[in-house]
Write a protein that holds these residues in place. Structure first.
Motif, short mmCIF file in Angstrom:
data_model
loop_
_atom_site.label_atom_id
_atom_site.label_comp_id
_atom_site.label_asym_id
_atom_site.label_seq_id
_atom_site.Cartn_x
_atom_site.Cartn_y
_atom_site.Cartn_z
N TYR A 149 32.30 30.06 22.99
CA TYR A 149 33.12 29.55 24.09
C TYR A 149 34.48 29.08 23.58
CZ TYR A 149 30.21 29.58 28.29
OH TYR A 149 29.50 29.95 29.41
N ASP A 208 32.10 36.61 26.42
CA ASP A 208 31.42 36.11 27.63
C ASP A 208 29.95 36.51 27.64
OD1 ASP A 208 33.70 34.90 28.59
OD2 ASP A 208 34.24 36.55 29.95
N LEU A 265 37.21 39.57 24.98
CA LEU A 265 36.84 38.49 25.90
C LEU A 265 35.55 38.78 26.67
CD1 LEU A 265 40.40 37.43 27.01
CD2 LEU A 265 38.78 36.08 25.67
N PRO A 266 35.35 40.00 27.20
CA PRO A 266 34.05 40.29 27.82
C PRO A 266 32.90 40.24 26.81
CG PRO A 266 35.70 41.86 28.56
CD PRO A 266 36.32 41.10 27.44
N LYS A 324 41.30 42.75 25.39
CA LYS A 324 40.66 43.11 26.66
C LYS A 324 39.19 43.46 26.46
CE LYS A 324 44.94 44.78 28.77
NZ LYS A 324 45.66 45.94 29.36
N SER A 382 45.66 33.16 32.88
CA SER A 382 44.49 33.98 33.22
C SER A 382 43.63 33.30 34.29
CB SER A 382 43.64 34.24 31.98
OG SER A 382 42.42 34.85 32.33
N ASP A 383 43.13 34.08 35.22
CA ASP A 383 42.23 33.56 36.24
C ASP A 383 40.89 33.13 35.64
OD1 ASP A 383 44.12 34.05 38.18
OD2 ASP A 383 43.29 36.01 38.73
N ASP A 384 40.60 33.59 34.43
CA ASP A 384 39.32 33.28 33.80
C ASP A 384 39.35 32.00 32.97
OD1 ASP A 384 37.93 35.56 34.75
OD2 ASP A 384 38.91 36.79 33.23
N LEU A 385 40.53 31.42 32.78
CA LEU A 385 40.62 30.27 31.87
C LEU A 385 39.82 29.08 32.39
CD1 LEU A 385 41.70 28.95 29.36
CD2 LEU A 385 43.81 28.38 30.60
N THR A 396 42.12 33.20 25.58
CA THR A 396 42.48 33.39 26.99
C THR A 396 43.86 32.83 27.26
OG1 THR A 396 40.14 33.17 27.61
CG2 THR A 396 41.76 32.99 29.38
N ARG A 418 37.22 29.00 34.36
CA ARG A 418 35.79 29.26 34.24
C ARG A 418 35.32 29.06 32.80
NH1 ARG A 418 33.41 33.70 32.45
NH2 ARG A 418 35.28 35.01 32.71
N ARG A 419 36.11 29.53 31.85
CA ARG A 419 35.71 29.40 30.45
C ARG A 419 35.81 27.95 29.98
NH1 ARG A 419 38.72 34.91 29.60
NH2 ARG A 419 36.94 36.34 29.78
#
Length: 380
Positions: A100, A74, A70-71, A67, A111-114, A107, A116-117
């Protein structure tokens, strides 16, 4: 709130509750170097990532520590990418790519971020490929795009991803000249066309037509040329004739139809082509850069119909269209020279039937003008 602030705030009041590994990480973050410049910010996040790797990467709390990771990835990758855009350093691009890749690996699939990444990774991979033109880099882009496409398979953006995959398979075909890559290009583009409901379908149709025409060079199947023509017609139906891509579409339709007709001698196709070019020449603005060429295509079709019908009305229409083409083309241009020769040929054909000296004289005048202009136009 950024990761460093989060680590500091969450641990200040509860430091005694934190596992040892997290306390060490917190201390490292608190004592990180700070600098407001872009280079300084990059170094700051490099330091934070190094602290994470040292204290948390191999700890028993790694799953929870993701947790924080990942930020960090990013933020760090975003700054490296910004510096690459400003300075153009290949090292920054390579570092951005690696960050990246790690972020995508870490991820989870749900995940909702997958997405985007993955999109960010694909963008950076594309930039790297533009520099290397390496097949391995191209395959990495395709893998990323396919994975992203799976995530949006039930959404309206899915056809656009299929189009992007088709584009990159086209690039792969350019490098490999593999019939398999050509087939995959066509399959993905066709799938995009079949699913797309927005104006974006035009791009897929435009490219798909080229790939059908390219396939003809392998297949020698006239139907591939017909597929290219029909596909471009479908694209044109979704456009306005004044749009920037319309002239190119019309040029491709006309040139490919001439090739198709010479091979197939399909009278049915010719009967469809004549009203099409009549409609196009009537609708185009007189100032359109493609209007002269469209009259040339119309003249060709009318003349070919004269050849198989032997009806003078068709020959007269061919001459009339050729006259328009000459009138509209730029004097002393290669197009104007071609149009003069075409007009001369159609007039000479009519002279062969009517024996009207005016037609012969006009034909000879056209040929003479074309010859004189040809001497003045430099060869390409």
């Amino acid at each position: 709130m950024n990761t460093s602030e989060s680590a500091q705030d969450s641990s200040t009041s509860h430091s005694q509750e934190l596992p040892e590994e997290f306390r060490y990480f917190r201390e490292a973050v608190l004592h990180r170097p700070t600098d407001s410049t872009l280079d300084g910010k990059v170094e700051e996040w490099a330091y934070i990532l190094a602290a994470w790797r040292q204290h948390l990467a191999h700890s028993r709390y790694r799953k929870h520590a993701l947790k924080l990771l990942l930020p960090i990835l990013d933020s760090y990758s975003g700054l490296c990418f910004q510096r690459y855009q400003e300075k153009g350093s290949a090292d920054d691009l390579e570092l951005t790519l690696r960050l990246y890749e790690e972020a995508v690996r870490e991820t989870t699939q749900d995940s909702d971020d997958l997405l985007r990444r993955l999109e960010g990774l694909g963008l950076v991979q594309g930039m790297r490929y533009n520099q290397t033109k390496d097949l391995t880099d191209l395959d990495a882009i395709l893998q990323t795009l396919k994975r992203a496409a799976e995530l949006v398979a039930s959404t309206s953006t899915y056809p656009q991803y299929l189009y992007f995959i088709g584009e990159y398979y086209k690039e792969r075909y350019r490098l490999t000249r593999s019939s398999e890559d050509l087939t995959l290009t066509i399959e993905y583009l066709q799938d995009s066309v079949d699913r797309e409901t927005s104006r974006k379908k035009v791009d897929a149709l435009y490219l798909l037509g080229f790939m059908f025409r390219e396939r003809y060079s392998y297949s020698d199947n006239n139907e591939d040329l017909k597929l290219a023509i029909d596909t471009w017609h479908a694209a044109l139906d979704l456009m306005k004739l004044y749009e920037p891509d319309a002239p190119g579409l019309l040029e491709n339709i006309g040139a490919t139809f001439a090739q198709y007709y010479e091979l197939s001698q399909s009278h049915a196709a010719l009967e469809e082509a004549i009203p099409f070019w009549q409609r196009i020449t009537a609708q185009l603005s007189r100032h359109s850069p493609i209007l002269s060429a469209c009259y040339t295509f119309l003249s060709y079709c009318c003349f070919m119909r004269y050849v198989y019908t032997d009806e003078m009305d068709n020959l007269n229409q061919a001459i009339e269209a050729s006259e328009k083409a000459v009138e509209l083309s730029l004097p002393n241009s290669e197009e104007h020279i071609r149009n003069l020769n075409n007009l001369g040929n159609t007039l000479k054909a009519r002279y062969g039937v009517t024996a009207e000296s005016a037609d012969l004289n006009r034909a000879e005048q056209c040929f003479a003008e074309a010859e004189q202009m040809n001497k003045r136009v430099p060869a390409n």
